[in-house]
Structures are given as C-alpha cells and as structure tokens.
Design a protein around this motif. Structure first.
Motif, PDB file in Angstrom:
ATOM      1  N   ILE A   2       0.874  -1.172   0.000  1.00 53.66           N
ATOM      2  CA  ILE A   2       0.000   0.000   0.000  1.00 53.66           C
ATOM      3  C   ILE A   2       0.913   1.223   0.000  1.00 53.66           C
ATOM      4  N   ILE A   3       0.792   2.068  -1.017  1.00 51.41           N
ATOM      5  CA  ILE A   3       1.675   3.230  -1.143  1.00 51.41           C
ATOM      6  C   ILE A   3       0.828   4.495  -1.241  1.00 51.41           C
ATOM      7  N   PRO A   4       0.969   5.434  -0.296  1.00 51.14           N
ATOM      8  CA  PRO A   4       0.295   6.724  -0.416  1.00 51.14           C
ATOM      9  C   PRO A   4       1.149   7.725  -1.191  1.00 51.14           C
ATOM     10  N   VAL A  63      -2.813   0.239  -4.148  1.00 55.06           N
ATOM     11  CA  VAL A  63      -2.971  -1.044  -3.465  1.00 55.06           C
ATOM     12  C   VAL A  63      -2.678  -2.152  -4.471  1.00 55.06           C
ATOM     13  N   TYR A  64      -1.841  -3.117  -4.063  1.00 50.60           N
ATOM     14  CA  TYR A  64      -1.369  -4.144  -4.989  1.00 50.60           C
ATOM     15  C   TYR A  64      -1.897  -5.520  -4.593  1.00 50.60           C
ATOM     16  N   GLN A  65      -2.643  -6.107  -5.484  1.00 51.57           N
ATOM     17  CA  GLN A  65      -3.292  -7.406  -5.264  1.00 51.57           C
ATOM     18  C   GLN A  65      -2.264  -8.533  -5.108  1.00 51.57           C
ATOM     19  N   GLY A  66      -2.672  -9.577  -4.372  1.00 53.68           N
ATOM     20  CA  GLY A  66      -1.878 -10.791  -4.334  1.00 53.68           C
ATOM     21  C   GLY A  66      -1.433 -11.224  -2.954  1.00 53.68           C
ATOM     22  N   HIS A  67      -1.604 -10.379  -1.949  1.00 55.64           N
ATOM     23  CA  HIS A  67      -1.145 -10.698  -0.598  1.00 55.64           C
ATOM     24  C   HIS A  67      -1.798  -9.710   0.349  1.00 55.64           C
ATOM     25  N   ASP A  68      -2.098 -10.139   1.567  1.00 56.19           N
ATOM     26  CA  ASP A  68      -2.589  -9.192   2.562  1.00 56.19           C
ATOM     27  C   ASP A  68      -1.522  -8.133   2.822  1.00 56.19           C
ATOM     28  N   GLY A  69      -1.970  -6.933   3.185  1.00 56.31           N
ATOM     29  CA  GLY A  69      -1.011  -5.874   3.433  1.00 56.31           C
ATOM     30  C   GLY A  69      -1.548  -4.822   4.377  1.00 56.31           C
ATOM     31  N   GLU A  70      -0.623  -4.020   4.898  1.00 54.71           N
ATOM     32  CA  GLU A  70      -1.020  -2.897   5.749  1.00 54.71           C
ATOM     33  C   GLU A  70       0.028  -1.804   5.675  1.00 54.71           C
ATOM     34  N   THR A  85      -5.509  -1.349   5.960  1.00 53.59           N
ATOM     35  CA  THR A  85      -5.404  -2.805   6.005  1.00 53.59           C
ATOM     36  C   THR A  85      -6.079  -3.387   4.775  1.00 53.59           C
ATOM     37  N   TYR A  86      -5.317  -4.183   4.029  1.00 54.73           N
ATOM     38  CA  TYR A  86      -5.844  -4.792   2.799  1.00 54.73           C
ATOM     39  C   TYR A  86      -5.997  -6.296   2.996  1.00 54.73           C
ATOM     40  N   ASN A  87      -7.210  -6.798   2.741  1.00 53.16           N
ATOM     41  CA  ASN A  87      -7.512  -8.230   2.780  1.00 53.16           C
ATOM     42  C   ASN A  87      -7.593  -8.731   1.350  1.00 53.16           C
ATOM     43  N   ASP A  88      -6.589  -9.528   0.970  1.00 53.80           N
ATOM     44  CA  ASP A  88      -6.507  -9.941  -0.435  1.00 53.80           C
ATOM     45  C   ASP A  88      -7.639 -10.882  -0.821  1.00 53.80           C
ATOM     46  N   LYS A  89      -7.969 -11.791   0.050  1.00 53.85           N
ATOM     47  CA  LYS A  89      -9.025 -12.758  -0.275  1.00 53.85           C
ATOM     48  C   LYS A  89     -10.360 -12.064  -0.487  1.00 53.85           C
ATOM     49  N   MET A  90     -10.617 -11.039   0.299  1.00 54.40           N
ATOM     50  CA  MET A  90     -11.897 -10.321   0.219  1.00 54.40           C
ATOM     51  C   MET A  90     -11.827  -9.109  -0.706  1.00 54.40           C
ATOM     52  N   VAL A 147     -12.731   8.070  -2.435  1.00 58.59           N
ATOM     53  CA  VAL A 147     -13.586   8.022  -1.253  1.00 58.59           C
ATOM     54  C   VAL A 147     -13.310   9.251  -0.405  1.00 58.59           C
ATOM     55  N   LYS A 148     -14.363   9.764   0.202  1.00 59.09           N
ATOM     56  CA  LYS A 148     -14.217  10.886   1.121  1.00 59.09           C
ATOM     57  C   LYS A 148     -14.042  10.334   2.533  1.00 59.09           C
ATOM     58  N   TYR A 149     -13.068  10.900   3.223  1.00 52.94           N
ATOM     59  CA  TYR A 149     -12.696  10.384   4.539  1.00 52.94           C
ATOM     60  C   TYR A 149     -12.819  11.501   5.567  1.00 52.94           C
ATOM     61  N   THR A 150     -13.562  11.223   6.631  1.00 53.16           N
ATOM     62  CA  THR A 150     -13.788  12.231   7.665  1.00 53.16           C
ATOM     63  C   THR A 150     -13.155  11.847   8.997  1.00 53.16           C
ATOM     64  N   GLY A 151     -12.319  10.839   8.968  1.00 54.66           N
ATOM     65  CA  GLY A 151     -11.647  10.423  10.192  1.00 54.66           C
ATOM     66  C   GLY A 151     -12.228   9.163  10.805  1.00 54.66           C
ATOM     67  N   LYS A 152     -13.344   8.684  10.274  1.00 56.79           N
ATOM     68  CA  LYS A 152     -13.970   7.471  10.769  1.00 56.79           C
ATOM     69  C   LYS A 152     -13.622   6.298   9.870  1.00 56.79           C
ATOM     70  N   SER A 153     -13.458   5.149  10.500  1.00 56.77           N
ATOM     71  CA  SER A 153     -13.080   3.947   9.760  1.00 56.77           C
ATOM     72  C   SER A 153     -14.107   3.635   8.676  1.00 56.77           C
ATOM     73  N   LEU A 154     -13.601   3.221   7.514  1.00 58.44           N
ATOM     74  CA  LEU A 154     -14.496   2.787   6.441  1.00 58.44           C
ATOM     75  C   LEU A 154     -13.854   1.657   5.664  1.00 58.44           C
ATOM     76  N   SER A 155     -14.699   0.819   5.111  1.00 56.56           N
ATOM     77  CA  SER A 155     -14.253  -0.340   4.337  1.00 56.56           C
ATOM     78  C   SER A 155     -14.635  -0.130   2.880  1.00 56.56           C
ATOM     79  N   VAL A 156     -13.673  -0.421   1.989  1.00 58.89           N
ATOM     80  CA  VAL A 156     -13.883  -0.203   0.558  1.00 58.89           C
ATOM     81  C   VAL A 156     -13.672  -1.524  -0.173  1.00 58.89           C
ATOM     82  N   LYS A 157     -14.684  -1.944  -0.915  1.00 58.58           N
ATOM     83  CA  LYS A 157     -14.568  -3.134  -1.753  1.00 58.58           C
ATOM     84  C   LYS A 157     -13.874  -2.735  -3.045  1.00 58.58           C
ATOM     85  N   LEU A 158     -12.778  -3.411  -3.345  1.00 60.39           N
ATOM     86  CA  LEU A 158     -11.987  -3.053  -4.517  1.00 60.39           C
ATOM     87  C   LEU A 158     -12.406  -3.921  -5.694  1.00 60.39           C
ATOM     88  N   GLU A 159     -12.693  -3.270  -6.802  1.00 57.49           N
ATOM     89  CA  GLU A 159     -13.136  -3.982  -8.005  1.00 57.49           C
ATOM     90  C   GLU A 159     -12.083  -3.840  -9.097  1.00 57.49           C
TER      91      GLU A 159
END
Length: 982
Positions: free
Chosen positions: A866-868, A888-895, A919-924, A970-982
């Motif tokens: 994951i690179i910002p 975000v790079y597919q193929g392995h979990d990352g953080e 936090t990136y969940n590769d399977k999901m 995505v707009k971020y206001t400081g609260k945790s959010l989950s994003v499904k990557l397509e």
C-alpha cells in the motif's frame, strides 16, 4: 539526552537482592562467574547483565576485578528482574522468556540458545575469548599527554564465535569495497573520510552483536594486513629472488628501476616527512626527486606462497590503478584523486610453492600520490568464516547479544541500548542542493531562486566551507565582502520556502579567538600546531577535544553566539564536516592518534572512533537548550553507534565520480542502515572529479560540443540521481563541474528531464517517506533495507549488492554501468512483484532482465503493498495531502500506517501527531481505512483517497501518471471505512 554514564560500581549491585552460590554470585540483574580453569590469555571473570528478554550483556576480564568505566553509547537501562539463574551440568544458565545464556564454569565460554534450546550463537571452544595487555605507545600519545599510568594501560581482546556455512553478516558501518555480506570478509574498523565504522554486526540468523569499544577494531582476521615480503617469497620480473621490480617512468622519459621488497607508499606527504624527520613513519619511500604527476609506475615480478590459501588483499590507491595476477585482471581500473586515496579488497587463490606473476599498473595524477598492496595472513576458510572481532584497547571485553524474531527486532534491540532515533524534520526528506562551494550570499539566493523559477522541487540549500574569511577558520562568522547581510540571506531563503544548512567544522586556526578560548581551558589538540602541519590553504590549526563536557558546551556557545541565536534561529541544520576527526589527511594510523589527543576521557587510542558521537551531542543538546522546540538536524561525515539519538545523519564523504564509486555507495548505504543508524546519504554524482570530465565541461562551455566524456558525465549524474531518489537523504554535491541540474545539461536533454522527473517523484512519495520517518522513531524502523531484512530465508538475496527495499513497498534497482539499458533483477520468492511504471506482474523467485532506459531505473513493488502518493509539490510542506493517491497491490494481505505531524518541532514528543492505518484483505479484495488517531495543529481532518487497485494481468502505459489515474475516490472524515476493490 546527555551521554549515558554507566558506572559499574559496588553501589549499583547493593541496590538489589544478592544471591550467592558456589558457581556464581548475583546482584540484581548482574550474574558474575569466576572461571575455574584460568589460562594466561583467557577470561578470569565473566559477568552477564540481563537487559531484557532478548538482550544480554557479556563482560569478561583477564584481571582479578572489573575496572570502573563509563559508556558513551549505552543509554540508561531499566533493570530486568524477570529471569532465572540455575547451575546445571557445569554451566551457569541465565534464562529469560526468549533466550538462554550458558556460561561454562571451567572456561567462561558463553553460548546463547533460544527458548526451545536451539543454539543461536556460541563462542568458539578454542580462542573464544583471548586477552593481551596493552600499553599505549608513546608516539601515539602526542604532545597533549595528561594521561595517568592507569589510562595508558588496557587490554586488546579477540572474540571468536562459531558460524555455520549458511550464515551471513551485515553492518559494521559504511565501507567502500562493494561488499554486502561480510561473511569471510576482513574489515578494519576506524573512522576516515568515506569510511564509517560502527561496532555492530547482525546475522541473517536474527541476532546482533554490539561491542562497547571505541578503539580501532578489526572484523575478520585479527592479525591485520601485512607487507608482501612478510607473507610471500618475492621475485623480480626476471625471476631473481628477493624483491619485485619497480619501474618509474616520468612523462619526460626519465626512468628509475629498482627492487621493491614491499609496496607501501600510502602516506607520502612531504610536510609530514619534514615534521617527523628522524622518526619512523612506518611507510616506504618513493624515489627521491621523481616527479609523480603524469608518470607511469609498475611493480612486477612473482609472489610465491608458503601454503595453499585463498589470500585476501587490500589495495590502497590514488591516480589510475590496475592489478593483474597471472595475466588476469583482478582489479579493473580504479581511480581516486591524489589528496583522497581509496582502498579496495580482492581475493586470489595461491598454491604452495607456485610462483604467481604480479603486475601493479599505476598512473599517478598528482604531485603526491599513494600506492600500497598488502595481504592478510593465511587462514583456513572455516576459520575465516567465523564471527571474529578484535579490539585494540579497552578496559575489558564488553558486548551485547541481541536476539530477535527478525532483523527489525534486532535493530529495535540496538536502539533500546543506544537510544531512540528522532523523527527527523520533514523537509530533510526533500531534495537538497549543494556544491563545493557557494562562495557568496548572492550564489545561495540566486541558485534557490532559479529552482523556484524553473519549478524544480527543492527544500534545502547548503553552504559548504569557507564562507568565513580565509585565514579565520573556526570563527564561525561570514566574510562581510561576500556575505554582506547574512540575516537578509537567510530571510530570502525562507521567503523562497527553503531551508538553510551550514557547514561547521570542529577545526580552528590557531589565530582565531575561538581557538584561544578553547585552548585556555586545555580543550585543543596541539600536535598539528607543534609539528607545523599546515592545511591545504596554508594555515595552521587543529581540532577541539569534544570528549570534554565543558568543551562541548563552549563549542556550541561559540556556534550559537556567532550563528544560531545571532541570526534568529534562521539556520535550519548543521553540516558537521571532518568529524572523524580528520586533523590531517593521509597519515599513518599512529600519527592520526597523536594528532587528536589525548582526550579528556583518556588516550585517543582507547577513544579513537567515537569523536563524531560526542561532537553530535554538543550540537543536539546545545540547540535544544536555546530553542527547545525546533527539530535539530545534523549531517556528519563520520558516524558511530548511538548517533541516531542526536538526530544525526551521515553521508559517505568525498567519494569519487566513477561508476565503481556509485556502485560502492549501494553496499555502503545498506550496511550503514542495517547498523541501526536510519538516515544516510551521499554526494550524488560523486565529489572528486576526474580531469577528463572537467575538460569535457570546459570544452562544452566554449563550443557547445557534447563529446564522449561529457555524454558519460551526464549519464553518470542521471543514474546517480535516480539512485538517490530511493535512499533516506536525497542530496547532490560535488566539485566542479557544477551540480545544479541546469548546469549538468540543458532543459531539452534527457539528463535534465530525467533528474527533474525523479525529483518530482520524490515529492509525490512524501506521505510514504514521512510515514517511514515516523516509524523509525516509534517502531525502530529502517528505511533503506538490504533484502535480507524483508526476505530472510531466500538465500538468493543474501549478497545482492544493487537492490534494496526503500520502505516496505519499493524495491529500488539502480543502474551502475555506463550505457546499460537493461539489468538483471532478482525478485525474492516470498512475494509476487509489480513493475512500478507499467504494473506488469512477475512471479517471485526468479531473475529477470528488466528494462532500464536512460530515463528509468527498475523499481518493483511486492504484492500486498500500500503506497500513499501525495500531491505535486515544490517543497515539502507546500500543500497538505488533501488528496492521496493510494496504490494497493493485489496478491497478498497488506497494511501501512500513514503518519503525520507538524514536521519541524518536537510536539510529537508530547503526543501531537496522527496515524491512519490501512489494512488490505486480499481474499476479500477489501481495503479498510482505519480511524484517524491523534491530533496536532494544522491536521487534515477531512480528505480524499483515490484508491488505485493494481491487479495481476493489468498493464498500463504509465502507472505514475498521477494526472490521469483511474481509481475509486472516497471521502474520509476520520472514521473507519471499508472499501470493496473492483
């Protein structure tokens, strides 16, 4: 933080519960064993100190009791109480939850095992610990002798540890022989221009050894390098026994031929010879009256070995040098300027009784030059492969064993012992422009202004030496004719959103007021003055004794009164040059010691390597005493264990401008970084310039012609700047030709375009890099990472000298060969890999031939990264990262954890900073952007993330075209959010 004083006194022991047994005594976390079967050169007493669950200190002495001493590198430690001590099977066993230390009661041999009983490290059965009494030689003491008899006496010790064949060693600081894995290597540990020695080594078996010694040390063969005639039978070129043939040919044709029983012309300074007339310099003598400049010198003949052995040679050289053995070029052409010689190591297998033909081919390019060839005494490869450490002079043997689950864990243990690294100023991660040298305030202001006019990113401009009046080195004042209004200059730099770094040396001409003030208190070294050693400008002076606390305070006060407070804290950083200390270039080791001591703490022989540490203490604590909330930043030419706690970085000194010098910086930077010191840089493009490049630039300035040498110069500068983009400090510097990008090449040239492009990429990476800087402090992270740190277990990575991880997500693979347009890259087997520029995916565990056109070096990203990437900027705090392109790079979990704070102050020490964990969940195929934690002044509370999902099989023309990126915003206001990557 003051230099830690660790006084080993009875009072320390009596503060804790004492335990006594037949085999050992215990006082708190100290366990002392009296060795039963003592030998003349073995240990009589062994003492363990439990630091924590993963760190145990081992002290050993050949005397009847330990001497009181203080540590310069170890910070105060909290006593560890949760451990067990038992006696079993002739061993005293000290156990923590992670490791066990076994001490053989009969011999004092120490073995370390993990909690399951597997051996991690063991002192060798024979020669594991040996001691020899040491008395400081009179000629090393010099004229400043105020030593007591006890201070003249110490011990030399040698520690030897068994090492299996699959072990690899790293660290020891920064050295210049293109060596990464130090297994079976020899390295002399002393400080010198381009050489930084750190008494710390780490193993791919996930442990480290830090030895508390400040003297000259050796890693590998403890005997040191010897003259050729001490190891071999020599024959001249005609086969006559007794000497090699030396042929000296001047450019006018005059020739001298003579026999040479050794090649030892390393310190041929005429003023040194004059100063020490009648004394043994320990060096050979070149032919009297022979004119070296433009000459051709050869040493040829035969060497005959008394045994079959792989011999390890070291070559000292200035000018152009090649070495051949039996017609094979064992040292391809190397060059170094005459005033700053270099060394290079190589190996040659030789057979007993067989003559090997030797040719040393040398073209000196100065009136004074240097040449030396020595070899190490023969050892078996099994013995050579052991972990071997020799220290010239200490009160006793004293080392810390640090275990870890991985090498980051080991580095964390090192910083537990030697101090946390600071969060370095954010601007320090940006681009720095320097040269030798800006000669006026007009130079400084016009150069920075030109960067801004051209919209080329820059943060820091550097004022090198001699801004003072020429005869007033050490007065810390600007010469008024060239710097008529320093405050206005500083204000101008800041108005252009730049930072200003200034060079300050620990050197003073004897005529200046500051010298006299320090000298009145006995805080100046006098040998150079007594011996009339004039510097290259023709003036007499010396260095101050930074080991004296009062001298450090006075040194800072002089800097403060003349520079820092005088100019309203407008100086942002300090360049501490020549901090080895380099009182005089190119002198024998014994004379270097005489020139810099004795010190306030004892002999220079004992304290030889630690000068830059105490000097850094002076500036760090000095600045914080007068302006406690502005981050200190020091750049020093030397380095030592513990300097990270003083917000100090190191650069690799006055390196040459050749491809082999560039390649050497890759291994130098990796080993320095894994030595626990997190911020390192170099003179991008090299410092000392070959005459052919100077001539090429002069021709271009007259005619506009780009000849072959200028083409190579521009490509070298380009490749070096690409390299510099992926190390902690991104700084260009050097002698003429000038190093500003527009002086390297015109705007239309690919060199100009490429250098600017990587500069812009560097600023795009600022959120990523500054997060790494935060991790250095909070997590003891290492930014420039040899591949063994992240891919231990893949034996293919243990000695890759030209690839490293820049943080967790970028594997830099610079090009170090002229005209190369591709290069081999090994992709570690633990991950799959993406090309940063095209997103092309590769399976791990293979070597590929990667494209490397003029304008790019290969850079690969491990899957799960994951690179910002931040906004396009021209300085580090030009704009907040309201929009971050999150790759975000597919193929392995990352953080990855994004770290932010105010960038230039110490409010982070009070908890004023923020973090966001990704936090990136590769399977999901899911990315979770965590809560915004923390707070600081000016914090971005609402922002956008453009999530760019890189998938296998998806290639693009330019993955770094940040203006045309397809992603999910995505707009971020400081609260945790989950994003499904397509």
């Amino acid at each position: 933080m003051k230099i830690a004083k660790t006084l080993l006194s009875v009072a320390l022991f009596l503060c804790a519960t004492s335990v006594y047994s037949a085999a050992y005594t215990q006082h708190g976390n100290f366990i002392t064993i009296n060795v039963k079967k003592q030998t003349a050169h073995g240990a009589k007493i062994v003492r363990l100190q439990v630091i924590d669950d993963k760190i145990i200190r081992v002290e050993s002495t050949n005397e009847s009791a330990f001497k009181p001493k203080q540590s310069l590198i170890i910070v105060p430690q909290n006593a560890k109480s949760n451990f067990k001590v038992i006696e079993n099977g002739g061993n005293v066993i000290v156990s923590t939850s992670e490791i066990k230390a076994f001490v053989d009661e009969n011999t004092g041999r120490v073995t370390f095992k993990d909690a399951k009983g597997k051996t991690i490290l063991a002192e060798s059965n024979i020669g594991g610990k040996t001691f020899s009494p040491f008395i400081v030689p009179e000629r090393e003491i010099g004229v400043d002798s105020h030593l007591t008899e006890s201070q003249k006496h110490g011990v030399s010790w040698h520690a030897l540890f068994d090492s299996p064949a699959d072990e690899a060693f790293y660290g020891l600081g920064q050295h210049q022989s293109e060596e990464l894995n130090m297994k079976s290597k020899n390295e002399d540990l002393f400080q010198y221009n381009t050489k930084v020695s750190v008494p710390f080594v780490v193993s791919n078996h996930n442990y480290g050894l830090l030895w508390d010694s400040y003297s000259y040390c050796r890693f590998g063969n403890p005997d040191g390098y010897k003259q050729l005639n001490n190891l071999f039978t020599l024959y001249d070129k005609d086969g006559n026994k007794g000497a090699l043939t030396g042929t000296y040919t001047q450019k006018d044709g005059y020739q001298i031929v003579r026999g040479e029983d050794s090649i030892y012309y390393e310190f041929a300074l005429p003023d040194l010879a004059k100063a020490k007339a009648g004394k043994d310099l320990g060096v050979g003598c070149l032919p009297k009256g022979f004119k070296l400049n433009g000459s051709h010198v050869t040493y040829e003949g035969y060497i005959e070995s008394p045994v079959d052995n792989l011999y390890r040679f070291i070559l000292y050289y200035a000018g152009y040098m090649k070495v051949y053995v039996d017609g094979k070029e064992v040292v391809p052409q190397r060059w170094r300027t005459a005033w700053n010689p270099n060394s290079y190591k190589f190996t040659v297998p030789l057979r007993k009784g067989v003559k090997a033909k030797l040719l040393v081919d040398w073209y000196p390019d100065g009136d004074v030059s240097y040449c030396g060839l020595r070899a190490a005494s023969p050892r078996s490869e099994v013995e050579q492969g052991k972990l071997s450490i020799w220290s010239e002079m200490t009160p006793d043997m004293d080392y810390y064993f640090i275990a870890g689950k991985n090498l980051d864990d080991v580095i964390s243990g090192y910083r537990t012992l030697t101090g946390k690294a600071q969060v370095y100023p954010k601007w320090a991660l940006g681009f720095w422009q320097s040269r030798e040298r800006y000669k006026s305030s007009a130079d400084i202001e016009s150069t920075l202004s030109e960067f801004r006019k051209r919209h080329i990113p820059i943060d820091n401009i550097v004022q090198d030496w001699n801004y003072w009046k020429t005869d007033s080195w050490g007065d810390h004042t600007f010469e008024s004719s060239r710097y008529p209004n320093p405050q206005a200059m500083l204000d101008s730099v800041h108005a252009l959103n730049g930072r200003f770094m200034i060079s300050v040396w620990p050197k003073f001409y004897s005529s200046v007021k500051n010298y006299k003030e320090l000298d009145a208190h006995g805080w100046m070294y006098h040998q150079a003055v007594k011996d009339s050693i004039y510097d290259w400008l023709g003036y007499l002076g010396s260095f101050y004794d930074a080991y004296a606390p009062g001298a450090r305070k006075m040194f800072w006060r002089q800097m403060d009164e003349n520079l820092y407070s005088k100019y309203k804290f407008g100086i942002d950083a300090w360049w501490m040059d020549a901090s080895e200390p380099n009182v005089r270039d190119c002198t024998p080791m014994w004379y270097r010691k005489a020139l810099s001591g004795s010190t306030a703490l004892g002999s220079t022989t004992e304290y030889f390597n630690a000068y830059s540490l105490v000097n850094a203490d002076a500036i760090y604590n000095g600045q914080r005493s007068v302006n406690p909330n502005q981050r200190v930043f020091l750049l020093t030419r030397s380095g030592f264990a513990g300097e990270q706690r003083y917000s100090t970085a190191t650069w690799s000194g006055d390196i040459g401008t050749r491809w082999e010098d560039m390649r050497a910086q890759m291994t130098a930077g990796m080993n320095y970084s894994i030595s626990g010191l997190p911020f390192w840089g170099m003179d991008q493009g090299g410092f000392c310039v070959e005459n052919r490049y100077v001539a090429a630039q002069q021709l271009y300035d007259k005619t506009g012609e780009e000849n072959e040498d200028l083409k190579e110069w521009r490509e070298l500068q380009t490749r070096w700047n690409q390299f510099g983009c992926f190390i902690p400090l991104y700084r260009t510097h050097g002698q003429w030709p000038l190093r500003e990008v527009w002086n390297i090449a015109p705007e239309s040239h690919p060199a100009y375009k490429t250098i600017v492009a990587y500069d812009k990429l560097r600023y795009r990476m600022m959120p990523y890099m500054y997060s790494l800087a935060g991790a250095v402090h909070f997590n003891d992270y290492t930014i420039m990472r040899p591949l063994v740190m992240d891919f231990n277990g893949d034996a293919n990575v243990y000695d890759i000298k030209n690839q490293w991880m820049f943080g967790p997500a970028l594997m830099a693979c610079p090009v170090g060969v002229y005209k190369a347009r591709s290069r081999e890259v090994y992709l570690p087997k633990q991950r799959g890999w993406y090309d940063l520029y095209t997103n092309k995916y590769y399976a791990g565990g293979q070597t590929i031939n990667a494209d490397a056109p003029y304008d790019k070096i290969p850079v690969f990203v491990p899957e799960g990264s994951i690179i910002p990437f931040g906004p396009d900027m021209e300085w580090s705090d030009e704009k907040p990262a309201e929009l971050i392109n999150l790759y975000v790079y597919q193929g392995h979990d990352g953080e990855f954890t994004l770290y932010e704070d105010e960038g230039t102050n110490y409010n982070y020490e009070k908890g004023h900073y923020s973090t966001i964990k990704f936090t990136y969940n590769d399977k999901m195929n899911t990315l979770v952007i965590g809560d915004l934690n923390g707070n600081y002044n000016g914090m971005v509370k609402n922002r956008r993330f453009n999530i760019v999902y890189h998938r296998k099989g998806q290639t693009v023309a330019n993955a770094l075209d940040f203006d045309n990126i397809s992603g999910t915003i995505v707009k971020y206001t400081g609260k945790s959010l989950s994003v499904k990557l397509e």
